[in-house]
Design an enzyme around this catalytic site. Structure first.
Site, mmCIF file in Angstrom:
data_model
loop_
_atom_site.group_PDB
_atom_site.id
_atom_site.type_symbol
_atom_site.label_atom_id
_atom_site.label_comp_id
_atom_site.label_asym_id
_atom_site.label_seq_id
_atom_site.Cartn_x
_atom_site.Cartn_y
_atom_site.Cartn_z
ATOM 1 N N LYS A 22 -26.052 24.310 -16.480
ATOM 2 C CA LYS A 22 -26.319 25.208 -15.344
ATOM 3 C C LYS A 22 -25.238 26.291 -15.242
ATOM 4 C CE LYS A 22 -24.994 23.947 -11.053
ATOM 5 N NZ LYS A 22 -24.170 24.869 -10.262
ATOM 6 N N ASN A 23 -23.967 25.860 -15.335
ATOM 7 C CA ASN A 23 -22.894 26.818 -15.059
ATOM 8 C C ASN A 23 -22.618 27.783 -16.212
ATOM 9 O OD1 ASN A 23 -22.715 25.865 -12.514
ATOM 10 N ND2 ASN A 23 -20.851 24.655 -12.832
ATOM 11 N N ARG A 102 -24.056 30.897 -4.455
ATOM 12 C CA ARG A 102 -22.791 31.597 -4.552
ATOM 13 C C ARG A 102 -22.640 32.427 -5.825
ATOM 14 N NH1 ARG A 102 -17.898 31.527 -2.257
ATOM 15 N NH2 ARG A 102 -16.681 32.065 -4.071
ATOM 16 N N CYS A 126 -18.926 27.363 1.904
ATOM 17 C CA CYS A 126 -19.933 26.379 1.532
ATOM 18 C C CYS A 126 -19.352 25.005 1.738
ATOM 19 C CB CYS A 126 -20.404 26.589 0.107
ATOM 20 S SG CYS A 126 -19.242 26.009 -1.103
ATOM 21 N N ARG A 131 -13.866 28.929 -0.386
ATOM 22 C CA ARG A 131 -14.253 29.647 -1.616
ATOM 23 C C ARG A 131 -14.270 31.167 -1.461
ATOM 24 N NH1 ARG A 131 -19.122 26.634 -4.465
ATOM 25 N NH2 ARG A 131 -18.166 27.406 -6.353
ATOM 26 N N PRO A 132 -13.098 31.770 -1.331
ATOM 27 C CA PRO A 132 -13.022 33.228 -1.184
ATOM 28 C C PRO A 132 -13.362 33.973 -2.481
ATOM 29 C CG PRO A 132 -10.823 32.283 -1.364
ATOM 30 C CD PRO A 132 -11.779 31.132 -1.349
ATOM 31 N N VAL A 133 -13.509 35.310 -2.364
ATOM 32 C CA VAL A 133 -13.770 36.132 -3.571
ATOM 33 C C VAL A 133 -12.665 37.169 -3.772
ATOM 34 C CG1 VAL A 133 -16.277 35.815 -3.723
ATOM 35 C CG2 VAL A 133 -15.356 37.608 -2.235
ATOM 36 N N ASP A 134 -11.509 36.942 -3.122
ATOM 37 C CA ASP A 134 -10.423 37.923 -3.196
ATOM 38 C C ASP A 134 -9.997 38.218 -4.638
ATOM 39 O OD1 ASP A 134 -9.575 35.205 -3.075
ATOM 40 O OD2 ASP A 134 -7.505 35.840 -2.768
ATOM 41 N N ASP A 316 -16.004 18.877 -10.873
ATOM 42 C CA ASP A 316 -17.445 18.597 -10.758
ATOM 43 C C ASP A 316 -17.806 17.162 -11.146
ATOM 44 O OD1 ASP A 316 -17.814 21.156 -9.876
ATOM 45 O OD2 ASP A 316 -18.642 21.930 -11.755
ATOM 46 N N ILE A 338 -8.673 21.371 -6.904
ATOM 47 C CA ILE A 338 -9.357 22.666 -7.059
ATOM 48 C C ILE A 338 -9.949 23.160 -5.735
ATOM 49 C CG2 ILE A 338 -11.110 23.969 -8.355
ATOM 50 C CD1 ILE A 338 -9.060 22.818 -10.262
ATOM 51 N N ARG A 408 -30.959 21.420 -7.597
ATOM 52 C CA ARG A 408 -30.223 22.627 -7.985
ATOM 53 C C ARG A 408 -29.545 22.430 -9.340
ATOM 54 N NH1 ARG A 408 -25.717 23.471 -4.522
ATOM 55 N NH2 ARG A 408 -25.310 24.875 -6.232
HETATM 56 C C1 EPZ Z 1 -17.220 27.297 -10.753
HETATM 57 O O1 EPZ Z 1 -17.115 27.719 -9.411
HETATM 58 C C2 EPZ Z 1 -18.405 26.389 -10.818
HETATM 59 N N1 EPZ Z 1 -19.615 27.126 -10.446
HETATM 60 C C3 EPZ Z 1 -18.188 25.204 -9.916
HETATM 61 O O2 EPZ Z 1 -19.284 24.311 -10.054
HETATM 62 C C4 EPZ Z 1 -16.900 24.482 -10.337
HETATM 63 O O3 EPZ Z 1 -16.644 23.430 -9.431
HETATM 64 C C5 EPZ Z 1 -15.736 25.457 -10.341
HETATM 65 O O4 EPZ Z 1 -16.045 26.609 -11.171
HETATM 66 C C6 EPZ Z 1 -14.441 24.854 -10.871
HETATM 67 O O5 EPZ Z 1 -14.636 24.376 -12.165
HETATM 68 C C7 EPZ Z 1 -20.269 27.832 -11.361
HETATM 69 O O6 EPZ Z 1 -19.860 27.964 -12.511
HETATM 70 C C8 EPZ Z 1 -21.559 28.452 -10.947
HETATM 71 P P1 EPZ Z 1 -13.359 29.005 -9.222
HETATM 72 P P2 EPZ Z 1 -16.207 28.982 -9.050
HETATM 73 O O7 EPZ Z 1 -13.462 30.464 -9.077
HETATM 74 O O8 EPZ Z 1 -16.258 29.899 -10.194
HETATM 75 C C9 EPZ Z 1 -10.279 29.631 -5.586
HETATM 76 C C10 EPZ Z 1 -21.063 22.975 -9.278
HETATM 77 O O9 EPZ Z 1 -21.167 21.924 -8.597
HETATM 78 N N2 EPZ Z 1 -10.616 31.060 -5.587
HETATM 79 O O10 EPZ Z 1 -12.789 28.487 -10.504
HETATM 80 O O11 EPZ Z 1 -16.609 29.459 -7.719
HETATM 81 C C11 EPZ Z 1 -11.438 28.760 -5.135
HETATM 82 O O12 EPZ Z 1 -11.553 28.733 -3.727
HETATM 83 C C12 EPZ Z 1 -20.108 24.073 -8.895
HETATM 84 O O13 EPZ Z 1 -21.760 23.201 -10.290
HETATM 85 C C13 EPZ Z 1 -9.894 31.918 -4.794
HETATM 86 O O14 EPZ Z 1 -8.964 31.502 -4.084
HETATM 87 O O15 EPZ Z 1 -14.774 28.292 -8.977
HETATM 88 C C14 EPZ Z 1 -11.066 27.427 -5.729
HETATM 89 O O16 EPZ Z 1 -10.154 26.775 -4.917
HETATM 90 C C15 EPZ Z 1 -19.427 23.834 -7.594
HETATM 91 N N3 EPZ Z 1 -10.220 33.252 -4.786
HETATM 92 C C16 EPZ Z 1 -10.394 27.828 -7.046
HETATM 93 O O17 EPZ Z 1 -10.005 29.199 -6.899
HETATM 94 C C17 EPZ Z 1 -11.222 33.745 -5.551
HETATM 95 O O18 EPZ Z 1 -11.485 34.956 -5.494
HETATM 96 C C18 EPZ Z 1 -11.277 27.715 -8.274
HETATM 97 O O19 EPZ Z 1 -12.507 28.427 -8.025
HETATM 98 C C19 EPZ Z 1 -11.961 32.870 -6.378
HETATM 99 C C20 EPZ Z 1 -11.624 31.519 -6.384
#
Ligand code: EPZ
Length: 429
Positions: A22-23, A102, A126, A131-134, A316, A338, A408
């Site tokens: 999926k990812n 997301r 969520c 889960r910010p996008v900064d 995950d 994480i 999902r």
């Molecule tokens: C991906 O999420 C996966 N989703 C998640 O799988 C997975 O848990 C995660 O990576 C970690 O491996 C998809 O690939 C669709 P991150 P993502 O950006 O990309 C922080 C599932 O169940 N962060 O690596 O959103 C964030 O809050 C899902 O399939 C910021 O602070 O994860 C987290 O603490 C759930 N600012 C950490 O970084 C940002 O702008 C890692 O998030 C972006 C992220």
């Protein structure tokens, strides 16, 4: 709303085919926006998130054709999607669509790179944390985009096109790395991503982008280098197998006992999880067809695990491991590093009688001899499947409610498990 009914206690024996990840499928589909030509993706799992992303891409004007099954295709074979983004008719991704998934926020990268503009709703929080996008915004700004936030939308513009830059992520982010990587393929000049995520799904996307004519090196290491090109072309790519689905079924077998072949699984995608399972008492063997997992007789040993970016133990699989350790002979410790709030399954596992104590980001699990079936409900995908795993091993009946989360991310879950001897069925309505 559909529910899943499980009567626990049966060992799992047989073969489970592993679906496409999926990812990886989601960002690969989004990468289709980068080219006017058709991107063909094979082995795309049939999941609710994939269908939802098809709707979101359709809203931008992308044509997606799903090829039907051909004679001789295996019943579990993933679908082939033909993604054609010849005409992008709308660069806005509205709240109603982005709020449902997301990862759809990531369309901001290819839209900006190809169309020089995008307006994408903020995804919001969520169930597993804020889960910010900064960091995604930071990466796009580094590449020369101007971003403003207005009315819940990120409005991004890059009138002269994106320009290569050095992007240093202060923490490892999968989403940030996907966005920076996709955007940089069409930027002028060279982009360097430092502290990039090394997840196999990043490598899969980079491989596909290279087939489309991008010039990406170093994916799978913390330093990715992208030489921007003027255009990307069509390509054909097969989605890699789902390491989280693989690890989930491996844990289910470790939990119930039995012997299952995970067909098509690739061990190098989840070595840390396989090591933990071995330590817990499962027998893992690698063969030409994938991974074979078994556990006979002996009880489970407790483990101490912290989640970490790849190649560490994946967040995950944290909920599934917790379900498993609830029956270990002794105390286990699982630390989630994480996401700050990814423990929604703890209170639900307690309904089975599991003894779990939370202290900040660490859970202590005192194993008990036998779980007992219960009605349960979960608020996210991986938490939901941890309840299925617990139900498979528990005495008596378990009813898992709100299973749309499972749909999902797990393709034909109940079929795959019942083919291995589990008593599990979907109850509609
Ligand atoms: C991906 O999420 C996966 N989703 C998640 O799988 C997975 O848990 C995660 O990576 C970690 O491996 C998809 O690939 C669709 P991150 P993502 O950006 O990309 C922080 C599932 O169940 N962060 O690596 O959103 C964030 O809050 C899902 O399939 C910021 O602070 O994860 C987290 O603490 C759930 N600012 C950490 O970084 C940002 O702008 C890692 O998030 C972006 C992220």
């Amino acid at each position: 709303m559909d529910r899943i009914r499980i009567v626990g206690g049966s060992k799992l024996n047989g073969t489970i085919p592993i679906s496409g990840a999926k990812n990886a499928a989601l960002p690969l589909m989004i990468a289709g926006l980068l080219s006017e030509e058709t991107l063909i993706l094979d082995n795309v799992p049939r999941l609710a998130d994939v269908a939802q992303l098809q709707r979101i891409l359709g809203n931008h004007g992308v044509d997606i054709m799903s090829a039907g099954k051909r004679p001789g295709d295996h019943e579990y074979q993933g679908q082939t999607l033909h993604i054609s983004a010849k005409n992008i008719i709308d660069t806005t991704a509205p709240y109603e669509l982005v709020s449902k998934m997301r990862a759809s926020f990531w369309v901001i990268a290819p839209l900006l790179a190809r169309m020089q503009e995008a307006k994408v709703s903020l995804p919001g929080g969520c169930a597993i944390g804020t889960r910010p996008v900064d960091l995604l915004i930071m990466a796009l700004e580094k590449l020369g985009a101007e971003l403003t936030i207005d009315g819940g939308y990120v409005i991004a513009k890059a009138p002269g096109g994106l320009k290569g830059a050095e992007i240093d992520f202060p923490k490892v982010t999968v989403s940030g790395t996907h966005v920076a990587l996709m955007a940089a393929t069409l930027a002028k000049g060279t982009t360097i991503i430092n502290n990039a995520a090394c997840e196999p799904e990043i490598v899969d996307v980079a491989d596909c982008l290279n087939k489309m004519g991008a010039r990406v090196t170093g994916a799978g290491t913390p330093r990715i280098v992208i030489e921007g090109v003027a255009k990307l072309h069509g390509a054909r790519h097969t989605v890699l197998p789902d390491r989280i689905e693989t690890g989930t079924y491996a844990m289910a077998v470790a939990m119930t006992g039995g012997d299952v072949q995970l067909s098509g699984a690739r061990p190098e995608l989840l070595q840390s999880a396989l090591d933990v399972l071995t330590q817990a008492g499962a027998t893992i063997t690698v063969n030409n067809d994938g991974i074979r997992v078994s556990r006979n007789g002996a009880g489970l040993s407790p483990v101490n695990v912290s989640t970490a970016p790849f190649p560490g133990f994946p967040t995950d699989l944290q909920a599934q491991l917790m379900a498993l350790m609830s029956c270990a002979k002794g105390s286990s410790h699982i630390t989630e590093t994480i996401f700050e709030n990814r423990f929604m399954h703890v209170q639900e596992l307690a309904r089975f009688g599991a003894r779990i104590h939370l202290d900040g980001e660490t859970a202590t699990i005192d194993g008990i001899a036998k779980l007992r079936g219960a009605p349960v409900m979960a608020t996210d995908l991986r938490a939901s499947v941890s309840l299925v795993i617990a139900g498979l091993a528990a005495e008596g009946e378990t009813m898992v409610n709100r299973i749309y989360h499972l749909d999902r991310g797990f393709e034909r879950l109940e079929e795959k498990l019942s083919a291995c001897g589990a008593t599990i069925e979907r109850i509609s309505g």
